[in-house]
Design a protein around this motif. Structure first.
Motif, PDB file in Angstrom:
ATOM      1  N   LEU A 133      41.746  50.342  71.381  1.00 63.00           N
ATOM      2  CA  LEU A 133      40.654  51.204  71.838  1.00 63.00           C
ATOM      3  C   LEU A 133      39.302  50.665  71.363  1.00 63.00           C
ATOM      4  O   LEU A 133      38.299  50.739  72.087  1.00 63.00           O
ATOM      5  N   GLN A 134      39.276  50.122  70.163  1.00 59.39           N
ATOM      6  CA  GLN A 134      38.037  49.541  69.648  1.00 59.39           C
ATOM      7  C   GLN A 134      37.650  48.288  70.433  1.00 59.39           C
ATOM      8  O   GLN A 134      36.464  48.054  70.715  1.00 59.39           O
ATOM      9  N   THR A 135      38.657  47.497  70.830  1.00 66.17           N
ATOM     10  CA  THR A 135      38.391  46.311  71.646  1.00 66.17           C
ATOM     11  C   THR A 135      37.832  46.705  72.997  1.00 66.17           C
ATOM     12  O   THR A 135      36.870  46.099  73.505  1.00 66.17           O
ATOM     13  N   TRP A 136      38.438  47.717  73.607  1.00 69.88           N
ATOM     14  CA  TRP A 136      37.982  48.248  74.887  1.00 69.88           C
ATOM     15  C   TRP A 136      36.517  48.703  74.758  1.00 69.88           C
ATOM     16  O   TRP A 136      35.663  48.333  75.566  1.00 69.88           O
ATOM     17  N   THR A 137      36.231  49.471  73.715  1.00 66.93           N
ATOM     18  CA  THR A 137      34.877  49.976  73.501  1.00 66.93           C
ATOM     19  C   THR A 137      33.898  48.847  73.241  1.00 66.93           C
ATOM     20  O   THR A 137      32.759  48.866  73.731  1.00 66.93           O
ATOM     21  N   ALA A 138      34.314  47.832  72.474  1.00 65.55           N
ATOM     22  CA  ALA A 138      33.427  46.720  72.147  1.00 65.55           C
ATOM     23  C   ALA A 138      33.005  45.941  73.386  1.00 65.55           C
ATOM     24  O   ALA A 138      31.878  45.425  73.453  1.00 65.55           O
ATOM     25  N   MET A 139      33.890  45.843  74.376  1.00 65.35           N
ATOM     26  CA  MET A 139      33.526  45.173  75.623  1.00 65.35           C
ATOM     27  C   MET A 139      32.347  45.871  76.279  1.00 65.35           C
ATOM     28  O   MET A 139      31.408  45.232  76.772  1.00 65.35           O
ATOM     29  N   LYS A 143      28.135  44.845  76.951  1.00 66.14           N
ATOM     30  CA  LYS A 143      27.500  44.891  78.274  1.00 66.14           C
ATOM     31  C   LYS A 143      26.354  45.899  78.295  1.00 66.14           C
ATOM     32  O   LYS A 143      25.284  45.620  78.869  1.00 66.14           O
ATOM     33  N   PHE A 144      26.536  47.057  77.676  1.00 65.40           N
ATOM     34  CA  PHE A 144      25.455  48.040  77.625  1.00 65.40           C
ATOM     35  C   PHE A 144      24.255  47.496  76.851  1.00 65.40           C
ATOM     36  O   PHE A 144      23.106  47.759  77.211  1.00 65.40           O
ATOM     37  N   GLN A 145      24.503  46.733  75.787  1.00 63.68           N
ATOM     38  CA  GLN A 145      23.396  46.178  75.017  1.00 63.68           C
ATOM     39  C   GLN A 145      22.599  45.180  75.850  1.00 63.68           C
ATOM     40  O   GLN A 145      21.362  45.134  75.768  1.00 63.68           O
ATOM     41  N   GLU A 146      23.286  44.404  76.666  1.00 61.72           N
ATOM     42  CA  GLU A 146      22.591  43.467  77.551  1.00 61.72           C
ATOM     43  C   GLU A 146      21.683  44.219  78.524  1.00 61.72           C
ATOM     44  O   GLU A 146      20.556  43.776  78.800  1.00 61.72           O
ATOM     45  N   VAL A 147      22.170  45.347  79.027  1.00 59.83           N
ATOM     46  CA  VAL A 147      21.361  46.144  79.951  1.00 59.83           C
ATOM     47  C   VAL A 147      20.162  46.745  79.218  1.00 59.83           C
ATOM     48  O   VAL A 147      19.025  46.706  79.712  1.00 59.83           O
ATOM     49  N   ILE A 148      20.386  47.310  78.031  1.00 58.79           N
ATOM     50  CA  ILE A 148      19.293  47.905  77.246  1.00 58.79           C
ATOM     51  C   ILE A 148      18.225  46.867  76.934  1.00 58.79           C
ATOM     52  O   ILE A 148      17.020  47.149  76.990  1.00 58.79           O
ATOM     53  N   ASP A 149      18.647  45.654  76.602  1.00 60.05           N
ATOM     54  CA  ASP A 149      17.697  44.602  76.260  1.00 60.05           C
ATOM     55  C   ASP A 149      16.814  44.226  77.453  1.00 60.05           C
ATOM     56  O   ASP A 149      15.665  43.805  77.266  1.00 60.05           O
ATOM     57  N   ARG A 161      26.874  54.425  71.755  1.00 62.64           N
ATOM     58  CA  ARG A 161      27.063  55.779  72.264  1.00 62.64           C
ATOM     59  C   ARG A 161      27.430  55.769  73.745  1.00 62.64           C
ATOM     60  O   ARG A 161      28.260  56.565  74.198  1.00 62.64           O
ATOM     61  N   LEU A 162      26.819  54.875  74.504  1.00 61.25           N
ATOM     62  CA  LEU A 162      27.163  54.782  75.920  1.00 61.25           C
ATOM     63  C   LEU A 162      28.610  54.322  76.091  1.00 61.25           C
ATOM     64  O   LEU A 162      29.333  54.833  76.954  1.00 61.25           O
ATOM     65  N   ALA A 163      29.023  53.363  75.281  1.00 62.79           N
ATOM     66  CA  ALA A 163      30.397  52.876  75.361  1.00 62.79           C
ATOM     67  C   ALA A 163      31.388  53.988  75.003  1.00 62.79           C
ATOM     68  O   ALA A 163      32.403  54.180  75.688  1.00 62.79           O
ATOM     69  N   GLU A 164      31.098  54.716  73.952  1.00 59.24           N
ATOM     70  CA  GLU A 164      31.980  55.818  73.550  1.00 59.24           C
ATOM     71  C   GLU A 164      32.013  56.903  74.621  1.00 59.24           C
ATOM     72  O   GLU A 164      33.066  57.504  74.878  1.00 59.24           O
ATOM     73  N   LEU A 165      30.863  57.142  75.248  1.00 56.53           N
ATOM     74  CA  LEU A 165      30.810  58.138  76.318  1.00 56.53           C
ATOM     75  C   LEU A 165      31.679  57.714  77.489  1.00 56.53           C
ATOM     76  O   LEU A 165      32.439  58.524  78.032  1.00 56.53           O
ATOM     77  N   PHE A 166      31.582  56.448  77.874  1.00 54.68           N
ATOM     78  CA  PHE A 166      32.370  56.004  79.021  1.00 54.68           C
ATOM     79  C   PHE A 166      33.867  56.078  78.734  1.00 54.68           C
ATOM     80  O   PHE A 166      34.655  56.514  79.587  1.00 54.68           O
ATOM     81  N   VAL A 167      34.286  55.653  77.550  1.00 55.53           N
ATOM     82  CA  VAL A 167      35.706  55.759  77.190  1.00 55.53           C
ATOM     83  C   VAL A 167      36.153  57.216  77.241  1.00 55.53           C
ATOM     84  O   VAL A 167      37.235  57.536  77.741  1.00 55.53           O
ATOM     85  N   SER A 168      35.309  58.124  76.751  1.00 54.47           N
ATOM     86  CA  SER A 168      35.639  59.549  76.777  1.00 54.47           C
ATOM     87  C   SER A 168      35.736  60.071  78.210  1.00 54.47           C
ATOM     88  O   SER A 168      36.615  60.882  78.531  1.00 54.47           O
TER      89      SER A 168
END
Length: 210
Positions: A133-139, A143-149, A161-168
């Motif tokens: 689950l952590q690997t899934w979230t880290a992916m 990608k979200f960090q690239e978009v934020i940047d 937080r966005l990654a955790e939200l999407f997994v949820s």
């Protein structure tokens, strides 16, 4: 392992996954799996020492296949687009196609079943599930960090937080999808999340090239 042996093991794991999704780990017996596959008891115990060993190997097999699928979809999206937001939208769209497959819709999530029946697993498998689950979230964090940047969000947010939200969203969607017998629910929730991202990261906010 011979090709024939590997094929038999894959057959057992595939049948066990379908049965466990319907009946849970506790409700699925070795005899259920034998009846479903036509495999002999001797062949079953050649590959699995016990039902507990099957549960452990099944979770690892499921998790490895899951991560492989996500990496494949993401790699394809990254190969198709240069822009990180376009990559993310492509990834989500392709994932939604998988989720909404009318011939083979997901029947639920093994991780959700695990959390309610974790007594069937050894501690190392519990660690494996958490790591998966952590690997899934880290992916998604990457990608979200690239978009934020590249595209400043219109509201304060972090990649984690966005990654955790999407997994949820996906895990919750799979639970509701099963409870309501509505195979399109998870894909619709992902579409809603995608709409939210496009509001959060308007591409017009992109900085001008140097």
């Amino acid at each position: 392992m011979t090709p024939k042996g590997a094929q038999a093991k894959e057959k057992i794991l595939t049948a066990a996954k379908a049965l466990v999704m319907r009946k849970g780990f506790a409700g699925t017996s070795v005899d259920d799996i034998l009846a479903e596959t036509g495999v002999s008891k001797g062949a079953f115990f050649h590959h699995f020492k016990s039902k507990a060993d099957l549960a452990n190997q099944l979770m690892r097999w499921y998790g490895e296949n899951d991560i492989r699928m996500f990496r494949t979809i993401l790699a394809r999206a990254e190969a198709m687009h240069d822009d990180p937001m376009d990559q993310l939208v492509q990834f989500l769209t392709d994932f939604e196609i998988y989720l909404a497959d009318p011939e083979n819709p997901p029947k639920g999530c093994m991780y959700a079943l695990y959390t309610y029946e974790d007594g069937h697993f050894e501690n190392d498998v519990k660690d494996f599930v958490a790591e998966t689950l952590q690997t899934w979230t880290a992916m998604y964090i990457r990608k979200f960090q690239e978009v934020i940047d590249r595209y400043p969000p219109v509201r304060p947010v972090t990649a984690k937080r966005l990654a955790e939200l999407f997994v949820s969203v996906i895990e919750g969607g799979l639970i509701l999808q099963r409870a309501y017998s509505n195979p399109g629910m998870t894909a619709r929730q992902s579409e809603q999340f995608r709409d939210y991202l496009e509001l959060l990261f308007p591409k017009t906010a992109a900085p001008s090239p140097a």
